[in-house]
Design a protein around this motif. Structure first.
Motif, PDB file in Angstrom:
ATOM      1  N   UNK A   1       0.535  -1.287  -0.408  1.00 34.09           N
ATOM      2  CA  UNK A   1       0.290   0.127   0.144  1.00 34.09           C
ATOM      3  C   UNK A   1       0.849   1.071   0.382  1.00 34.09           C
ATOM      4  N   UNK A   2       0.449   2.139  -1.060  1.00 39.09           N
ATOM      5  CA  UNK A   2       0.923   3.842  -0.833  1.00 39.09           C
ATOM      6  C   UNK A   2       1.192   4.222   0.320  1.00 39.09           C
ATOM      7  N   UNK A   3       2.433   4.774   0.203  1.00 42.57           N
ATOM      8  CA  UNK A   3       3.039   5.402   1.941  1.00 42.57           C
ATOM      9  C   UNK A   3       2.149   6.848   1.561  1.00 42.57           C
ATOM     10  N   UNK A   4       1.907   7.545   0.112  1.00 41.87           N
ATOM     11  CA  UNK A   4       2.399   8.861   0.191  1.00 41.87           C
ATOM     12  C   UNK A   4       0.927   9.699   0.086  1.00 41.87           C
ATOM     13  N   UNK A   5       0.879  10.638   0.711  1.00 41.17           N
ATOM     14  CA  UNK A   5      -0.295  11.136   0.770  1.00 41.17           C
ATOM     15  C   UNK A   5      -1.179  11.176  -0.913  1.00 41.17           C
ATOM     16  N   UNK A   6      -2.079  12.294  -0.532  1.00 44.36           N
ATOM     17  CA  UNK A   6      -2.542  12.151  -2.431  1.00 44.36           C
ATOM     18  C   UNK A   6      -1.465  13.743  -2.838  1.00 44.36           C
ATOM     19  N   UNK A   7      -1.416  14.812  -2.041  1.00 45.98           N
ATOM     20  CA  UNK A   7      -0.741  15.652  -2.928  1.00 45.98           C
ATOM     21  C   UNK A   7       0.722  15.109  -3.315  1.00 45.98           C
ATOM     22  N   UNK A   8       1.096  13.572  -2.417  1.00 42.42           N
ATOM     23  CA  UNK A   8       2.561  13.337  -3.989  1.00 42.42           C
ATOM     24  C   UNK A   8       2.108  12.446  -4.386  1.00 42.42           C
ATOM     25  N   UNK A   9       0.676  11.943  -4.608  1.00 43.81           N
ATOM     26  CA  UNK A   9       1.077  11.621  -5.482  1.00 43.81           C
ATOM     27  C   UNK A   9       0.654  11.713  -6.997  1.00 43.81           C
ATOM     28  N   UNK A  10       0.330  13.016  -6.572  1.00 39.34           N
ATOM     29  CA  UNK A  10      -0.614  13.850  -7.626  1.00 39.34           C
ATOM     30  C   UNK A  10       1.030  14.305  -7.939  1.00 39.34           C
TER      31      UNK A  10
ATOM     32  N   UNK B  94      -4.709  15.184   4.664  1.00 37.73           N
ATOM     33  CA  UNK B  94      -4.053  13.925   5.703  1.00 37.73           C
ATOM     34  C   UNK B  94      -3.141  13.379   4.424  1.00 37.73           C
ATOM     35  N   UNK B  95      -2.454  12.263   4.692  1.00 31.06           N
ATOM     36  CA  UNK B  95      -1.950  11.526   3.818  1.00 31.06           C
ATOM     37  C   UNK B  95      -2.589  10.120   3.260  1.00 31.06           C
ATOM     38  N   UNK B  96      -1.822   9.054   2.874  1.00 32.77           N
ATOM     39  CA  UNK B  96      -2.050   8.366   2.453  1.00 32.77           C
ATOM     40  C   UNK B  96      -3.804   7.821   2.312  1.00 32.77           C
ATOM     41  N   UNK B  97      -4.788   7.777   0.869  1.00 34.97           N
ATOM     42  CA  UNK B  97      -5.960   7.836   1.376  1.00 34.97           C
ATOM     43  C   UNK B  97      -6.581   6.563  -0.285  1.00 34.97           C
ATOM     44  N   UNK B  98      -8.062   6.296  -0.189  1.00 34.32           N
ATOM     45  CA  UNK B  98      -8.090   5.972  -1.178  1.00 34.32           C
ATOM     46  C   UNK B  98      -8.092   6.454  -2.100  1.00 34.32           C
ATOM     47  N   UNK B  99      -8.423   7.741  -2.269  1.00 36.73           N
ATOM     48  CA  UNK B  99      -8.335   8.892  -4.014  1.00 36.73           C
ATOM     49  C   UNK B  99      -6.768   9.023  -3.836  1.00 36.73           C
ATOM     50  N   UNK B 100      -5.676   8.242  -3.674  1.00 38.61           N
ATOM     51  CA  UNK B 100      -3.974   8.224  -3.953  1.00 38.61           C
ATOM     52  C   UNK B 100      -4.290   6.780  -4.908  1.00 38.61           C
TER      53      UNK B 100
END
Lengths: 128, 171
Positions: A1-10, B94-100
């Motif tokens: 499972x990814x440890x990135x936040x949504x912002x980092x992934x974007x 927040x950190x990792x999420x379903x959106x990620x």
């Protein structure tokens, strides 16, 4: 499972190197619009507010004074040193001072805030 | 290596992504990105180190993107959404999420399409937070909005993006 936040992934998904063609166009435009003209920087701006520079300079001065004093106190008194010996001493002292200066600089750089870093690199913007 | 080249190399990708994301699909994104660096170079003597270099660069990039949107009549004015500030706001950062996972699974075109569909103000907040990596306080300062308004925008951007990506994922 990814440890990135949504912002980092974007960011990872969206940020791309624009590529060599972009670079070529940019630098061609840069040369065209900026030409070769470079405003010489005023000397006072290079040194003003440079905490790192001033501290390094102070450190260098103290090291030089201490080394000079030590040389005067412990130099051989029986006969004057030969030219080769003086040259060797001078080179060794020079190397030592350079090293001390570099260490002072490094120590200073480690303490620099973002603003200080930016001031330090600011003066070679004009080198294009 | 001269500082300007280092700055150009370090920021060209993020600024291009920010400009492209903020103005939407537009052929001038490349030219606008180049404008940002040329403006920064031309204004280099005006940079006094009062702010971080990156903050200064992002403000130039933001102005370039907003000027372009203004010409298109699409200025993304960030509304004051104080009343919308709730416990949901915590989710905005927040950190990792379903959106990620959704972002990871999306193809490039689909992701860009979903970002393009966001409301301009949401898109801008999203770009400043993700691509420019600005903290909430800095986004608020740059946009002139309150921090809770920025949080609400990010929360809504996040929701809208996830909804769009889920719709694209569905068979």
């Amino acid at each position: 499972m990814t440890r990135e936040s949504l912002w980092q992934a974007l960011r990872r998904r969206l940020v791309r190197d624009p590529g060599p063609e972009f670079d070529r166009k940019f630098w061609a435009r840069f040369e065209k619009e900026q030409g070769g003209a470079r405003e010489p920087r005023e000397v006072w701006r290079i040194f003003s507010g440079r905490r790192g520079f001033l501290r390094a300079f102070a450190g260098w001065g103290a090291s030089a004074a201490a080394a000079g004093l030590a040389w005067l106190m412990f130099r051989p008194s029986s006969e004057p040193p030969g030219e080769a010996e003086l040259l060797a001493d001078s080179e060794a002292l020079g190397e030592e001072l350079e090293m001390l200066e570099a260490l002072d600089d490094m120590e200073d750089l480690a303490d620099l805030s973002d603003e200080d870093w930016e001031l330090l690199i600011e003066d070679d913007w004009s080198e294009g | 290596m001269p500082a300007f080249r280092r700055i150009y190399d370090a920021f060209k990708g993020p600024i291009m992504a920010y400009v492209r994301g903020t103005i939407g699909r537009d052929a001038v994104a490349e030219e606008l990105t180049q404008d940002v660096f040329l403006k920064a170079y031309a204004a280099r003597d005006g940079f006094r180190g009062d702010s971080k270099l990156s903050t200064w660069l992002w403000s130039i990039a933001r102005n370039a993107a907003l000027d372009h949107l203004r010409k298109r009549g699409e200025l993304p004015l960030i509304p004051d959404l104080e009343s919308g500030a709730t416990a949901q706001d915590a989710l905005a950062d927040e950190g990792p999420s379903a959106e990620t996972a959704l972002v990871d699974a999306a193809d490039q075109r689909g992701l860009q399409d979903c970002i393009d569909r966001l409301a301009p103000a949401q898109r801008e907040a999203l770009m400043l937070r993700s691509v420019a990596e600005l903290p909430l306080a800095e986004i608020a300062s740059q946009t002139g909005a309150s921090e809770s308004a920025v949080k609400s925008l990010l929360f809504r951007a996040r929701e809208a993006l996830a909804k769009c990506l889920r719709a694209k994922e569905a068979p």
